[in-house]
Motif scaffolding. Structure first.
Motif, PDB file in Angstrom:
ATOM      1  N   ARG A  60      -2.831  -2.944  11.371  1.00 57.03           N
ATOM      2  CA  ARG A  60      -4.238  -2.721  11.029  1.00 57.03           C
ATOM      3  C   ARG A  60      -4.435  -1.745   9.869  1.00 57.03           C
ATOM      4  NH1 ARG A  60      -7.562  -5.205  14.461  1.00 57.03           N
ATOM      5  NH2 ARG A  60      -6.723  -5.864  16.459  1.00 57.03           N
ATOM      6  N   ILE A  61      -3.364  -1.318   9.236  1.00 57.57           N
ATOM      7  CA  ILE A  61      -3.525  -0.395   8.120  1.00 57.57           C
ATOM      8  C   ILE A  61      -3.918  -1.158   6.854  1.00 57.57           C
ATOM      9  CG2 ILE A  61      -1.783   1.147   9.084  1.00 57.57           C
ATOM     10  CD1 ILE A  61       0.067   0.210   6.795  1.00 57.57           C
ATOM     11  N   ASP A  62      -4.565  -0.464   5.935  1.00 58.48           N
ATOM     12  CA  ASP A  62      -4.833  -0.999   4.615  1.00 58.48           C
ATOM     13  C   ASP A  62      -3.753  -0.461   3.690  1.00 58.48           C
ATOM     14  OD1 ASP A  62      -5.732  -1.854   2.191  1.00 58.48           O
ATOM     15  OD2 ASP A  62      -7.681  -0.833   2.270  1.00 58.48           O
ATOM     16  N   CYS A  63      -2.789  -1.304   3.357  1.00 60.20           N
ATOM     17  CA  CYS A  63      -1.632  -0.825   2.586  1.00 60.20           C
ATOM     18  C   CYS A  63      -2.033  -0.326   1.207  1.00 60.20           C
ATOM     19  CB  CYS A  63      -0.578  -1.925   2.482  1.00 60.20           C
ATOM     20  SG  CYS A  63      -1.098  -3.386   1.555  1.00 60.20           S
ATOM     21  N   HIS A  64      -3.191  -0.766   0.696  1.00 56.27           N
ATOM     22  CA  HIS A  64      -3.601  -0.356  -0.645  1.00 56.27           C
ATOM     23  C   HIS A  64      -4.105   1.089  -0.681  1.00 56.27           C
ATOM     24  CE1 HIS A  64      -2.954  -4.410  -1.890  1.00 56.27           C
ATOM     25  NE2 HIS A  64      -3.872  -4.883  -1.081  1.00 56.27           N
ATOM     26  N   THR A  65      -4.297   1.705   0.477  1.00 52.62           N
ATOM     27  CA  THR A  65      -4.701   3.112   0.493  1.00 52.62           C
ATOM     28  C   THR A  65      -3.506   4.042   0.304  1.00 52.62           C
ATOM     29  OG1 THR A  65      -4.503   3.249   2.912  1.00 52.62           O
ATOM     30  CG2 THR A  65      -6.664   2.618   2.003  1.00 52.62           C
ATOM     31  N   PHE A  66      -2.288   3.525   0.415  1.00 54.85           N
ATOM     32  CA  PHE A  66      -1.090   4.336   0.220  1.00 54.85           C
ATOM     33  C   PHE A  66      -0.804   4.485  -1.274  1.00 54.85           C
ATOM     34  CE2 PHE A  66      -0.627   2.983   4.533  1.00 54.85           C
ATOM     35  CZ  PHE A  66       0.139   3.944   5.175  1.00 54.85           C
ATOM     36  N   PHE A  67      -0.586   5.709  -1.719  1.00 54.23           N
ATOM     37  CA  PHE A  67      -0.212   5.912  -3.108  1.00 54.23           C
ATOM     38  C   PHE A  67       1.147   5.292  -3.400  1.00 54.23           C
ATOM     39  CE2 PHE A  67      -3.717   8.792  -3.200  1.00 54.23           C
ATOM     40  CZ  PHE A  67      -4.081   8.885  -4.540  1.00 54.23           C
ATOM     41  N   SER A  68       1.996   5.193  -2.390  1.00 47.37           N
ATOM     42  CA  SER A  68       3.309   4.584  -2.572  1.00 47.37           C
ATOM     43  C   SER A  68       3.223   3.087  -2.828  1.00 47.37           C
ATOM     44  CB  SER A  68       4.198   4.857  -1.358  1.00 47.37           C
ATOM     45  OG  SER A  68       3.528   4.531  -0.154  1.00 47.37           O
ATOM     46  N   ASP A  69       2.043   2.490  -2.636  1.00 45.22           N
ATOM     47  CA  ASP A  69       1.864   1.063  -2.905  1.00 45.22           C
ATOM     48  C   ASP A  69       1.503   0.801  -4.365  1.00 45.22           C
ATOM     49  OD1 ASP A  69       1.619  -1.711  -1.941  1.00 45.22           O
ATOM     50  OD2 ASP A  69      -0.521  -1.482  -2.389  1.00 45.22           O
ATOM     51  N   ARG A  70       1.212   1.844  -5.127  1.00 46.76           N
ATOM     52  CA  ARG A  70       0.817   1.666  -6.518  1.00 46.76           C
ATOM     53  C   ARG A  70       2.029   1.361  -7.404  1.00 46.76           C
ATOM     54  NH1 ARG A  70      -4.152   5.852  -7.784  1.00 46.76           N
ATOM     55  NH2 ARG A  70      -5.415   5.256  -5.982  1.00 46.76           N
ATOM     56  N   ASN A  71       1.763   0.623  -8.452  1.00 47.07           N
ATOM     57  CA  ASN A  71       2.836   0.176  -9.343  1.00 47.07           C
ATOM     58  C   ASN A  71       3.637   1.343  -9.910  1.00 47.07           C
ATOM     59  OD1 ASN A  71       2.053  -2.482  -8.990  1.00 47.07           O
ATOM     60  ND2 ASN A  71       0.735  -2.493 -10.792  1.00 47.07           N
ATOM     61  N   ASP A  72       4.933   1.277  -9.709  1.00 45.75           N
ATOM     62  CA  ASP A  72       5.901   2.200 -10.322  1.00 45.75           C
ATOM     63  C   ASP A  72       5.797   3.648  -9.843  1.00 45.75           C
ATOM     64  OD1 ASP A  72       6.818   0.079 -11.886  1.00 45.75           O
ATOM     65  OD2 ASP A  72       5.334   0.473 -13.450  1.00 45.75           O
ATOM     66  N   VAL A  73       4.941   3.951  -8.853  1.00 41.91           N
ATOM     67  CA  VAL A  73       4.828   5.332  -8.387  1.00 41.91           C
ATOM     68  C   VAL A  73       6.109   5.776  -7.681  1.00 41.91           C
ATOM     69  CG1 VAL A  73       3.652   6.852  -6.746  1.00 41.91           C
ATOM     70  CG2 VAL A  73       2.316   5.401  -8.256  1.00 41.91           C
ATOM     71  N   VAL A  74       6.621   4.946  -6.795  1.00 38.70           N
ATOM     72  CA  VAL A  74       7.846   5.296  -6.072  1.00 38.70           C
ATOM     73  C   VAL A  74       9.018   5.377  -7.040  1.00 38.70           C
ATOM     74  CG1 VAL A  74       9.466   4.569  -4.288  1.00 38.70           C
ATOM     75  CG2 VAL A  74       7.017   4.302  -3.912  1.00 38.70           C
ATOM     76  N   GLU A  75       9.076   4.458  -7.994  1.00 35.88           N
ATOM     77  CA  GLU A  75      10.157   4.486  -8.982  1.00 35.88           C
ATOM     78  C   GLU A  75      10.101   5.767  -9.811  1.00 35.88           C
ATOM     79  OE1 GLU A  75       8.319   1.941  -8.221  1.00 35.88           O
ATOM     80  OE2 GLU A  75       9.837   0.544  -7.425  1.00 35.88           O
ATOM     81  N   ARG A  76       8.884   6.186 -10.178  1.00 38.65           N
ATOM     82  CA  ARG A  76       8.723   7.433 -10.933  1.00 38.65           C
ATOM     83  C   ARG A  76       9.169   8.628 -10.086  1.00 38.65           C
ATOM     84  NH1 ARG A  76       4.865  10.120 -14.269  1.00 38.65           N
ATOM     85  NH2 ARG A  76       5.508  12.316 -14.312  1.00 38.65           N
TER      86      ARG A  76
END
Length: 303
Positions: A60-76
């Motif tokens: 039931r979570i909204d995965c788009h609220t996670f900053f880790s779901d944003r493009n290239d954030v985890v890679e950075r």
């Protein structure tokens, strides 16, 4: 469409309705099986799963609220960690990197970057909003004496499964009311929706206590440091990524299989359930259900 047309075409209309309905059922069934095989559940599938039956976590979570779901954030973030933490250990070869969930002694879930080298394991608390390292810990693989992998479970006397069941049932009622799914609210009124729920998650625990129990001053102190073990599970985004390549960096199984090859032969490698010693834990229940251990968008603010 007028009434005369309906009456004249009644036999054909009924047959067409039945054919379309069957096609819809086949489509939904095939999509459900495909998602289940992939380990991913869509929001529509999640709502149709009987809550009394153990299902996929974090549906039931909204995965788009996670900053880790944003493009290239985890890679950075991983690139920053490699530059700042491994620059002085050039001889230590980097084996793999992950974004996982660390579960504390007090059953609170925390978002952590994990870097595994040939000789060490780094766990990093990284601010995904301001893009900086907040704190980190380094663990030598030589110090690990036990690796346990298995389902995360609560003690038999724990109230957490019942509290989780109540919280999930109540959340389902609110969710259906907000979306005005009145038929769902009627079905949710059954007691099956509030049945006890365990974590239903695979986890991994690294220990370096040499079989010694935790001292009382640490076991009952929520501010205790230097707990001689680490417990990991997959990040919530693992269940919401479509492709296998996207999900790998959130998967605790990948870390576990890699560690099996790196840990010394003297280390015990066990396949057992991992007991989370939480008996009441209202604080951890609120903490975990609101995702306070993760960097997320929370209304008009983010933290």
């Amino acid at each position: 469409m007028d009434d005369t047309f309906l009456q004249d075409e009644e036999p054909t209309f009924d047959r067409a309705t039945l054919e379309i309905k069957n096609e819809n059922i086949d489509t939904i069934s095939s999509r459900s099986v495909k998602n289940k095989d992939a380990g991913v559940t869509s929001s529509s599938d999640a709502n149709s799963v009987p809550v009394g039956v153990p299902g996929i976590p974090y549906t039931r979570i909204d995965c788009h609220t996670f900053f880790s779901d944003r493009n290239d954030v985890v890679e950075r973030a991983l690139a920053d960690c490699k530059r700042d933490l491994l620059s002085s250990a050039e001889e230590d070869e980097l084996i793999g990197t992950w974004m996982l969930t660390e579960i504390s002694l007090w059953d609170t879930e925390k978002e952590r970057l994990v870097l595994l080298t040939k000789h060490s394991l780094y766990t990093v608390k990284y601010d995904l909003i301001s893009l900086r390292i907040l704190e980190y810990n380094r663990l030598s693989l030589e110090d690990i004496d036990t690796l346990v992998a298995g389902q995360l479970v609560y003690p038999p006397a724990s109230l957490l499964p019942r509290l989780n069941g109540f919280a999930e049932g109540f959340s389902s009622l609110i969710h259906s009311a907000v979306r005005q799914e009145w038929s769902s609210i009627t079905s949710l009124s059954s007691t099956a929706q509030f049945e006890p729920r365990n974590r239903n998650m695979f986890g991994m625990r690294l220990m370096w206590n040499k079989g010694q129990p935790l001292s009382v001053d640490k076991k009952w102190n929520p501010f205790a440091k230097n707990i001689p073990w680490l417990t990991f599970s997959s990040h919530p985004l693992y269940w919401h990524k479509g492709s296998e390549s996207d999900r790998t960096k959130y998967d605790v199984h990948e870390l576990h299989s890699t560690l099996l090859e790196l840990l010394p032969e003297s280390c015990q490698k066990l396949d057992n359930s991992i007991v989370i010693e939480n008996y009441v834990g209202l604080g951890s229940l609120v903490h975990n259900r609101t995702g306070l251990g993760f960097f997320k968008i929370r209304g008009k603010i983010s933290f």
